[in-house]
Design a protein around this motif. Structure first.
Motif, short mmCIF file in Angstrom:
data_model
loop_
_atom_site.label_atom_id
_atom_site.label_comp_id
_atom_site.label_asym_id
_atom_site.label_seq_id
_atom_site.Cartn_x
_atom_site.Cartn_y
_atom_site.Cartn_z
N ALA A 243 0.23 4.48 -0.70
CA ALA A 243 -0.39 5.57 0.18
C ALA A 243 -0.12 5.50 1.54
CB ALA A 243 -1.96 5.56 -0.43
N THR B 125 9.35 11.74 -0.23
CA THR B 125 9.20 12.06 1.19
C THR B 125 10.17 12.47 1.71
OG1 THR B 125 9.62 9.57 1.75
CG2 THR B 125 6.96 10.49 1.52
N VAL C 185 8.27 6.86 -3.52
CA VAL C 185 7.89 7.32 -2.25
C VAL C 185 9.00 7.75 -1.35
CG1 VAL C 185 6.70 6.60 0.00
CG2 VAL C 185 5.69 5.99 -2.21
N ARG D 122 3.55 6.36 2.04
CA ARG D 122 3.85 7.82 2.06
C ARG D 122 3.68 8.33 3.50
NH1 ARG D 122 1.85 8.05 -2.29
NH2 ARG D 122 3.64 8.60 -3.78
N GLN D 123 2.69 7.90 4.09
CA GLN D 123 2.36 8.47 5.35
C GLN D 123 3.03 8.14 6.50
OE1 GLN D 123 -1.88 7.23 6.62
NE2 GLN D 123 -2.73 7.63 4.67
N ASP E 147 0.93 -1.10 -0.18
CA ASP E 147 -0.09 -0.12 -0.01
C ASP E 147 0.84 1.19 0.26
OD1 ASP E 147 -1.74 2.18 0.73
OD2 ASP E 147 -2.99 0.76 1.73
#
Length: 697
Positions: free
Chosen positions: A142, A179, A175, A145-146, A140
């Motif tokens: 996304a 980031t 990613v 990225r968090q 995942d």
């Protein structure tokens, strides 16, 4: 002897013949220590340098390090240690560093266990964070990225060992770059070698472990890539080998063999290309669909290595599938080879969110890039053999008539027992103590055999029986029943007189009757042959009871009556009748294993020659026996008596003149249980083939 078909390439591979030759040469001719400066040592060092140079070119190592070690587990340990030591040093300098150790939910267990181990030993107190995957097994991004900004180390894999799903390494790297995380990145490349193009120095990957035995090199040799500038801490210190990066005299036989495999990859003249491997997998998938109706593939073929299939079959456990494939000499595994011996769902498939029946029943079929069309064709033929065996045993649906089953069948779930009393001649059966987990299995079996179910009864009142009654539909003919499921009215039920003079209601099953007997607040059931409206104790072959040694049974059963329990936690299958004397009606003692119970495969011929009346008995299940692709031990014809039918046949053996019984199975475990059962019941000439077919081959 039929040649085995090895389809467990993700677990390990055979060694490439040229690699075997290189290993022998390294042990026999170039046996020098590569650290020695004399000519013999220099010859060994030349082999070492050539293998490393090939790895550097093939994997795009650039200015990075490429060291040889014992394999992927050591490489993972070294990578994690190197990263976490650097994290601790940065913490000590007061630098901002993440608090999370992020790893993919489908990583090999070596990764999270190594993270936890070194995190604890180094006193870092960082938090392990499992990165979820989607239904296709992809990370995942996304969520990555968090958490990337809070990560100290990120661990992913290039391709999964259970499903073959290829990770989106470009997406993960994007990613990491976007980031701006300072986290280190380890990529497990074990399944990628020879199957995916790698240009390591062109990526952000800090550490990449490899293992030789996954691609035709021996076990005990591997490699670790470390990006130029990435921190490094040796796991093993000592003699300074591998430029001080990994001490210990090099495994030159393994390195020489691995070097040959790497050279073959670089030349491109030895292994099959992706297109051909894709066609091989498609042929295997088509064969599985034809042989195993309802088969579901757990890995998306368009996102997985072309050498891996992961599938489940409705109604079949992974153990049953493993057993039937193994009987047919097709070697597959249940998920990862490191965990396939454990009866647990696949954590990889669980992470992908597949239903539990698929996760718990999954089979991995994998082959290496040396596979050829002949191997695949032979595998497809064996797959059809397995399907035919399963259809004949009523484990999967079939349009053709199944092999007629008769007698007593024992089914179990975690120690609880269900019994089917069957009479093929009359096409009737009775189910005793059905288990909810087996509702679908029993209903399918009854439909396959086209039995009329005269009753579904219990030794205790239990409303759970109703689910089976409903599943049986028109096959259930009992009509009105009491709280135990016993038919209440004639003509199905009638009276018989028991040995103690009491009257009991009975059901006719061909030439036998099944009688219901009150046992306190419970019920017991007697199976035997009636004589003029009487059921003499001597003719009672079996007694079914919740309290396996119910005192009331001693008055209505005979000394040869076998007790069939509703629980069998110790794998006893059945027990002898309790003594008529209360003073001696104690629990039957456990029988420990003695050396005289086992026959070594090397001595089997001599034993059979000395005992020409001996009988060889295969205690594997009927579908395994039907799928078997090799002759019985010592080339003798064997009889099939599965453990699930052992109680019924034991009654026959105990009532006839005893002769030697030699039980065998795949490994010797099931045959020893059968041997212990017969010895415990009084048959003194029962033996188990030590090591089973696996060691007799």
């Amino acid at each position: 002897m039929t040649t085995e078909i090895y389809l467990d390439g993700n677990a390990t591979t055979a060694v490439l013949p040229a690699a075997i030759g290189a290993a022998i040469d390294a042990m026999g001719q170039r046996f020098g220590n590569p650290s020695s400066t004399h000519a013999t040592g220099l010859q060994a060092k030349a082999v070492l340098d050539q293998a490393r140079a090939c790895a550097v070119r093939l994997l795009g190592v650039g200015d990075g390090r490429m060291m040889f070690n014992s394999g992927a587990t050591e490489g993972i340990q070294t990578s994690v240690l190197s990263a976490l030591v650097a994290v601790r040093e940065r913490q000590a300098r007061g630098e901002a560093i993440g608090s999370l150790l992020v790893y993919g939910a489908t990583e090999h267990k070596a990764v999270p266990e190594s993270l936890a181990h070194w995190n604890r030993l180094l006193g870092l107190n960082l938090t392990l964070h499992k990165l979820p995957v989607d239904a296709d097994g992809a990370h995942d991004l996304a969520l990555l990225r968090q958490v990337a900004g809070s990560a100290a180390l990120i661990c992913t894999m290039a391709a999964n060992n259970e499903t073959g799903v290829v990770s989106d390494l470009d997406g993960i790297e994007a990613v990491i770059r976007e980031t701006g995380t300072a986290a280190y990145w380890m990529v497990d490349c074990v399944q990628a070698l020879g199957k995916l193009a790698l240009d390591l120095a062109a990526t952000r990957i800090d550490y990449a472990p490899f293992s030789g035995h996954k691609l035709y090199a021996p076990k005990g040799v591997g490699m670790l890539y470390v990006r130029a500038g990435a921190p490094f801490t040796p796991l093993i210190m000592g003699g300074g080998q591998e430029s001080g990066q990994r001490s210990g005299t090099e495994n030159m036989a393994g390195i020489a063999a691995l070097g040959v495999v790497l050279a073959a990859l670089e030349r491109g003249d030895t292994f099959r290309g992706h297109d051909e491997l894709w066609r091989f997998r498609a042929r295997l998938a088509d064969s599985l669909r034809a042989a195993l109706p309802g088969v579901v593939f757990n890995n998306p073929f368009d996102k997985a290595l072309p050498t891996t299939l992961n599938f489940s079959v409705p109604g079949l456990s992974s153990r049953e599938l493993m057993d039937v494939f193994d009987a047919a000499q097709v070697r597959v595994s249940a998920g990862s080879a490191c965990s396939s011996a454990k009866a647990a769902p696949s954590y990889v498939l669980d992470a992908m969110g597949v239903p539990l029946w698929r996760s718990a029943g999954a089979i991995r079929m994998s082959f290496g890039p040396l596979a050829d069309a002949e191997l695949i064709a032979a595998a497809c033929a064996r797959i059809e053999r397995c399907g035919a065996a399963l259809r004949a045993s009523c484990l999967i649906a079939s349009d053709s008539a199944a092999v007629a089953h008769d007698g007593l069948l024992q089914l179990g779930v975690e120690g609880a027992c269900c019994w089917l009393v069957q009479d093929a001649a009359s096409g009737a059966c009775v189910v005793i103590d059905p288990l909810p987990e087996l509702t679908s299995r029993i209903a399918s079996y009854v439909r396959c055999q086209d039995y009329r179910v005269l009753a579904v009864v219990g030794t205790l009142p239990d409303a759970a029986r109703q689910s089976l009654v409903e599943a049986l539909g028109a096959h259930y003919v009992a009509g009105c029943v009491d709280e135990f499921g016993w038919p209440a009215a004639a003509p199905l039920a009638f009276d018989v007189a028991l040995e103690n003079g009491a009257a009991a209601r009975a059901i006719g099953l061909g030439a036998q009757v099944l009688a219901s007997v009150a046992a306190g607040a419970a019920r017991a059931y007697l199976l035997g042959t009636a004589d003029g409206g009487r059921l003499p104790a001597a003719s009672v072959r079996f007694a079914f009871s919740a309290g396996a040694r119910e005192p009331v049974l001693a008055a209505v059963g005979g000394p040869r009556t076998l007790l069939c329990p509703t629980r069998d936690d110790q794998n006893q299958f059945c027990a002898s009748m309790p003594s008529h004397s209360p003073a001696t009606s104690t629990a039957e003692p456990q029988l420990t294993m003695h050396s005289d119970m086992q026959l070594d495969s090397a001595d089997l011929d001599a034993f059979l020659s000395a005992h020409p009346d001996a009988v060889l008995i295969d205690v594997r299940e009927a579908y395994e026996f039907a799928a078997t692709a090799v002759p019985g031990p010592a080339g003798r014809v064997a009889h099939s008596v599965p453990l699930s039918r052992l109680a019924g046949q034991a009654s026959v053996w105990l009532r006839e003149q005893q002769r030697p019984l030699v039980f065998f199975c795949r490994s010797g475990n099931r045959s020893m249980k059968a041997t212990q059962c017969l010895r415990r019941l009084g048959h003194k000439q029962a033996y188990s083939l030590s090591g089973g077919l696996a060691l007799a081959a």
